[in-house]
Motif scaffolding. Structure first.
Motif, PDB file in Angstrom:
ATOM      1  N   SER A   1       0.823  -1.210   0.000  1.00 46.21           N
ATOM      2  CA  SER A   1       0.000   0.000   0.000  1.00 46.21           C
ATOM      3  C   SER A   1       0.857   1.260   0.000  1.00 46.21           C
ATOM      4  O   SER A   1       0.388   2.336  -0.390  1.00 46.21           O
ATOM      5  CB  SER A   1      -0.956   0.011   1.202  1.00 46.21           C
ATOM      6  OG  SER A   1      -0.244   0.116   2.423  1.00 46.21           O
ATOM      7  N   ASP A   2       2.129   1.140   0.402  1.00 47.28           N
ATOM      8  CA  ASP A   2       3.044   2.285   0.379  1.00 47.28           C
ATOM      9  C   ASP A   2       3.383   2.721  -1.048  1.00 47.28           C
ATOM     10  O   ASP A   2       3.841   3.846  -1.253  1.00 47.28           O
ATOM     11  CB  ASP A   2       4.338   1.953   1.119  1.00 47.28           C
ATOM     12  CG  ASP A   2       4.132   1.808   2.628  1.00 47.28           C
ATOM     13  OD1 ASP A   2       3.093   2.290   3.127  1.00 47.28           O
ATOM     14  OD2 ASP A   2       5.001   1.211   3.286  1.00 47.28           O
ATOM     15  N   LEU A   3       3.185   1.827  -2.025  1.00 54.52           N
ATOM     16  CA  LEU A   3       3.489   2.183  -3.411  1.00 54.52           C
ATOM     17  C   LEU A   3       2.650   3.370  -3.873  1.00 54.52           C
ATOM     18  O   LEU A   3       3.135   4.270  -4.549  1.00 54.52           O
ATOM     19  CB  LEU A   3       3.256   0.985  -4.334  1.00 54.52           C
ATOM     20  CG  LEU A   3       4.209  -0.204  -4.169  1.00 54.52           C
ATOM     21  CD1 LEU A   3       3.713  -1.391  -4.988  1.00 54.52           C
ATOM     22  CD2 LEU A   3       5.616   0.167  -4.574  1.00 54.52           C
ATOM     23  N   LYS A   4       1.389   3.375  -3.493  1.00 54.43           N
ATOM     24  CA  LYS A   4       0.498   4.445  -3.944  1.00 54.43           C
ATOM     25  C   LYS A   4       0.950   5.802  -3.428  1.00 54.43           C
ATOM     26  O   LYS A   4       1.058   6.771  -4.190  1.00 54.43           O
ATOM     27  CB  LYS A   4      -0.938   4.164  -3.500  1.00 54.43           C
ATOM     28  CG  LYS A   4      -1.936   5.197  -4.007  1.00 54.43           C
ATOM     29  CD  LYS A   4      -3.369   4.820  -3.643  1.00 54.43           C
ATOM     30  CE  LYS A   4      -4.352   5.843  -4.179  1.00 54.43           C
ATOM     31  NZ  LYS A   4      -5.762   5.476  -3.841  1.00 54.43           N
ATOM     32  N   SER A   5       1.233   5.894  -2.128  1.00 56.73           N
ATOM     33  CA  SER A   5       1.641   7.178  -1.554  1.00 56.73           C
ATOM     34  C   SER A   5       2.989   7.625  -2.104  1.00 56.73           C
ATOM     35  O   SER A   5       3.212   8.825  -2.343  1.00 56.73           O
ATOM     36  CB  SER A   5       1.693   7.088  -0.027  1.00 56.73           C
ATOM     37  OG  SER A   5       2.587   6.071   0.396  1.00 56.73           O
ATOM     38  N   SER A   6       3.884   6.679  -2.352  1.00 56.32           N
ATOM     39  CA  SER A   6       5.193   7.022  -2.915  1.00 56.32           C
ATOM     40  C   SER A   6       5.053   7.571  -4.319  1.00 56.32           C
ATOM     41  O   SER A   6       5.772   8.504  -4.715  1.00 56.32           O
ATOM     42  CB  SER A   6       6.111   5.796  -2.926  1.00 56.32           C
ATOM     43  OG  SER A   6       6.403   5.365  -1.618  1.00 56.32           O
ATOM     44  N   ARG A   7       4.121   7.023  -5.083  1.00 56.29           N
ATOM     45  CA  ARG A   7       3.946   7.440  -6.477  1.00 56.29           C
ATOM     46  C   ARG A   7       3.149   8.743  -6.594  1.00 56.29           C
ATOM     47  O   ARG A   7       3.189   9.395  -7.632  1.00 56.29           O
ATOM     48  CB  ARG A   7       3.314   6.298  -7.270  1.00 56.29           C
ATOM     49  CG  ARG A   7       4.306   5.168  -7.430  1.00 56.29           C
ATOM     50  CD  ARG A   7       3.744   3.894  -8.012  1.00 56.29           C
ATOM     51  NE  ARG A   7       4.814   2.889  -8.082  1.00 56.29           N
ATOM     52  CZ  ARG A   7       4.656   1.647  -8.505  1.00 56.29           C
ATOM     53  NH1 ARG A   7       3.455   1.236  -8.905  1.00 56.29           N
ATOM     54  NH2 ARG A   7       5.680   0.828  -8.533  1.00 56.29           N
ATOM     55  N   ILE A   8       2.460   9.127  -5.512  1.00 50.46           N
ATOM     56  CA  ILE A   8       1.853  10.455  -5.461  1.00 50.46           C
ATOM     57  C   ILE A   8       2.920  11.490  -5.121  1.00 50.46           C
ATOM     58  O   ILE A   8       2.990  12.564  -5.725  1.00 50.46           O
ATOM     59  CB  ILE A   8       0.714  10.489  -4.424  1.00 50.46           C
ATOM     60  CG1 ILE A   8      -0.461   9.627  -4.901  1.00 50.46           C
ATOM     61  CG2 ILE A   8       0.256  11.929  -4.167  1.00 50.46           C
ATOM     62  CD1 ILE A   8      -1.535   9.429  -3.856  1.00 50.46           C
ATOM     63  N   ALA A   9       3.791  11.134  -4.160  1.00 55.56           N
ATOM     64  CA  ALA A   9       4.845  12.061  -3.732  1.00 55.56           C
ATOM     65  C   ALA A   9       5.908  12.272  -4.809  1.00 55.56           C
ATOM     66  O   ALA A   9       6.460  13.370  -4.955  1.00 55.56           O
ATOM     67  CB  ALA A   9       5.495  11.543  -2.453  1.00 55.56           C
ATOM     68  N   ALA A  10       6.205  11.210  -5.562  1.00 57.80           N
ATOM     69  CA  ALA A  10       7.213  11.290  -6.633  1.00 57.80           C
ATOM     70  C   ALA A  10       6.637  10.614  -7.875  1.00 57.80           C
ATOM     71  O   ALA A  10       6.888   9.424  -8.105  1.00 57.80           O
ATOM     72  CB  ALA A  10       8.513  10.623  -6.205  1.00 57.80           C
ATOM     73  N   PRO A  11       5.855  11.341  -8.694  1.00 57.69           N
ATOM     74  CA  PRO A  11       5.118  10.727  -9.807  1.00 57.69           C
ATOM     75  C   PRO A  11       5.970  10.463 -11.047  1.00 57.69           C
ATOM     76  O   PRO A  11       5.638  10.856 -12.159  1.00 57.69           O
ATOM     77  CB  PRO A  11       4.021  11.758 -10.082  1.00 57.69           C
ATOM     78  CG  PRO A  11       4.654  13.061  -9.724  1.00 57.69           C
ATOM     79  CD  PRO A  11       5.552  12.775  -8.549  1.00 57.69           C
ATOM     80  N   VAL A  12       7.095   9.771 -10.854  1.00 57.85           N
ATOM     81  CA  VAL A  12       8.025   9.547 -11.966  1.00 57.85           C
ATOM     82  C   VAL A  12       7.417   8.656 -13.049  1.00 57.85           C
ATOM     83  O   VAL A  12       7.697   8.834 -14.242  1.00 57.85           O
ATOM     84  CB  VAL A  12       9.358   8.943 -11.470  1.00 57.85           C
ATOM     85  CG1 VAL A  12      10.148   9.961 -10.665  1.00 57.85           C
ATOM     86  CG2 VAL A  12       9.121   7.682 -10.640  1.00 57.85           C
ATOM     87  N   LEU A  13       6.580   7.708 -12.652  1.00 61.93           N
ATOM     88  CA  LEU A  13       5.971   6.830 -13.652  1.00 61.93           C
ATOM     89  C   LEU A  13       4.944   7.587 -14.484  1.00 61.93           C
ATOM     90  O   LEU A  13       4.833   7.362 -15.694  1.00 61.93           O
ATOM     91  CB  LEU A  13       5.337   5.613 -12.973  1.00 61.93           C
ATOM     92  CG  LEU A  13       6.304   4.721 -12.181  1.00 61.93           C
ATOM     93  CD1 LEU A  13       5.561   3.568 -11.539  1.00 61.93           C
ATOM     94  CD2 LEU A  13       7.423   4.205 -13.070  1.00 61.93           C
ATOM     95  N   ARG A  14       4.228   8.499 -13.865  1.00 62.46           N
ATOM     96  CA  ARG A  14       3.290   9.338 -14.614  1.00 62.46           C
ATOM     97  C   ARG A  14       4.020  10.217 -15.615  1.00 62.46           C
ATOM     98  O   ARG A  14       3.536  10.481 -16.718  1.00 62.46           O
ATOM     99  CB  ARG A  14       2.510  10.227 -13.635  1.00 62.46           C
ATOM    100  CG  ARG A  14       1.468  11.134 -14.287  1.00 62.46           C
ATOM    101  CD  ARG A  14       1.100  12.301 -13.386  1.00 62.46           C
ATOM    102  NE  ARG A  14       2.231  13.224 -13.240  1.00 62.46           N
ATOM    103  CZ  ARG A  14       2.254  14.245 -12.369  1.00 62.46           C
ATOM    104  NH1 ARG A  14       1.232  14.438 -11.550  1.00 62.46           N
ATOM    105  NH2 ARG A  14       3.300  15.053 -12.305  1.00 62.46           N
ATOM    106  N   ASP A  15       5.216  10.669 -15.249  1.00 65.75           N
ATOM    107  CA  ASP A  15       5.939  11.662 -16.046  1.00 65.75           C
ATOM    108  C   ASP A  15       6.918  11.055 -17.046  1.00 65.75           C
ATOM    109  O   ASP A  15       7.737  11.768 -17.634  1.00 65.75           O
ATOM    110  CB  ASP A  15       6.688  12.622 -15.114  1.00 65.75           C
ATOM    111  CG  ASP A  15       5.738  13.462 -14.266  1.00 65.75           C
ATOM    112  OD1 ASP A  15       4.572  13.619 -14.677  1.00 65.75           O
ATOM    113  OD2 ASP A  15       6.158  13.939 -13.195  1.00 65.75           O
TER     114      ASP A  15
END
Length: 272
Positions: A243-257
Motif C-alpha cells: 500500500s506504500d506504493l500508492k503514496s510514494s507514487r503520489i509524492a514522486a510521480p516519476v511513472l506518470r511523467d
C-alpha cells in the motif's frame, strides 16, 4: 498487503551442490520460523560463482533435481524461495538463472541479460545472454527478477516496474571492488521507479574474489527497511507494505511523467 521477506546472505561451498542445498534447507526452515513468506538467496548459490569450466558439469535443466529439493523445502515450510543457479537449456548451452518456487512448486525463472566480461569477470565465456523480462504473478505479489550486473542498466528495472512489479528482487555475486556502485544503484533503482527492491549478495572468498554481502531491502522512497552485515553470513527479515506504493507514487510521480519517446531516441542513437 504486507509481505515479510528473509534475505539469506550465504557463502556457498564452491562446487558442492549437495552441501549448499542442505544449508539452504536449514535457512529456509529458520526463515519460515520467523514467518517469512519469501526467502531470497544470492546469485549462483547452488554452486558458487568462481567455477569456470566446472559450470558445465554442475549445470541442471529447469526443473531438475535441485529445484525439486527446493520445492520440497518450500512446501514443507509453506513459503516461497528465490535463488540462483546454472541452467543447462540444451547440452552445452548455459544460462545464469534466477528461479522462484513456492509451496505449490515451481513458479518461474529469469535468465541474466547483462553478462560482465571485463576485469575479473568472464561470464560471456560460459553463459548465453537472456532476453526475456520476467515479472512473476504470485500469491505474494507481482515480483520482477534481475541479476547482479543488470542493475547497472536502469532500463531493466524501469521495464520491470512498467510491467507491474511491486517488488524487484536482484540476486548478486558482487565482489568488494563493486560495493560503491551497488550501494548507489540499489537505492537509485528503487527511488527512480518508486518500487520495493530486495538485493541479496554472496559473502565469502572464491578464487581471490571477496564478496561483500551488504544485502538489503529498500523502500520506494529509498529508505532502507533492513540491511545485512558486511563480509559475513547473515539472515535478516523485513516487512514491506504494498500500500506504500500508492503514496510514494503520489509524492514522486516519476511513472506518470515518463517520456517513452526518449527511449526510441536512445535506441536509434545506440545503433550508430
Amino acid at each position: 498487503m504486507k509481505i515479510k521477506l528473509a534475505l539469506a546472505q550465504m557463502a556457498p561451498k564452491l562446487g558442492d551442490k549437495e552441501k549448499n542445498l542442505k544449508k539452504m534447507d536449514k535457512l529456509i526452515a529458520e526463515a519460515a520460523r520467523k514467518e517469512a513468506q519469501l526467502i531470497i538467496f544470492p546469485e549462483l548459490i547452488l554452486t558458487g560463482y568462481s567455477l569456470r569450466n566446472q559450470y558445465y558439469s554442475l549445470a541442471e535443466n529447469i526443473p531438475g533435481a535441485s529445484i525439486k529439493k527446493i520445492e520440497e523445502s518450500a512446501k514443507k515450510n509453506n513459503t516461497h524461495v528465490i535463488f540462483g543457479m546454472v541452467e543447462e537449456a540444451e547440452e552445452g548451452i548455459l544460462y545464469n538463472t534466477s528461479v522462484m518456487v513456492g509451496p505449490k512448486g515451481y513458479i518461474g525463472k529469469y535468465r541474466k541479460k547483462y553478462l560482465p566480461t571485463h576485469l575479473v569477470f568472464e561470464e560471456k565465456r560460459y553463459f548465453r545472454t537472456g532476453y526475456q523480462t520476467q515479472v512473476l504473478e504470485t500469491e505474494i505479489g507481482k515480483i520482477g527478477l534481475m541479476i547482479c550486473y543488470d542493475i547497472f542498466f536502469p532500463e531493466v528495472a524501469r521495464l520491470l516496474t512498467v510491467m507491474g512489479s511491486q517488488l524487484i528482487v536482484c540476486i548478486s555475486a558482487s565482489p568488494g571492488t563493486r560495493r560503491g556502485y551497488f550501494e548507489t544503484f540499489i537505492s537509485s533503482r528503487a527511488m527512480e521507479n518508486t518500487v520495493f527492491l530486495a538485493y541479496v549478495n554472496l559473502v565469502g572468498v572464491e578464487d581471490g574474489l571477496v564478496f561483500w554481502g551488504g544485502s538489503r531491502i529498500v523502500a520506494p522512497d529509498g529508505t532502507i527497511i533492513a540491511k545485512a552485515k558486511y563480509d559475513e553470513e547473515d539472515l535478516i527479515t523485513g516487512t514491506i507494505d504494498y500500500s506504500d506504493l500508492k503514496s510514494s507514487r503520489i509524492a514522486a510521480p516519476v511513472l506518470r511523467d515518463l517520456r517513452p519517446e526518449l527511449y526510441e531516441e536512445l535506441f536509434q542513437l545506440s545503433k550508430k
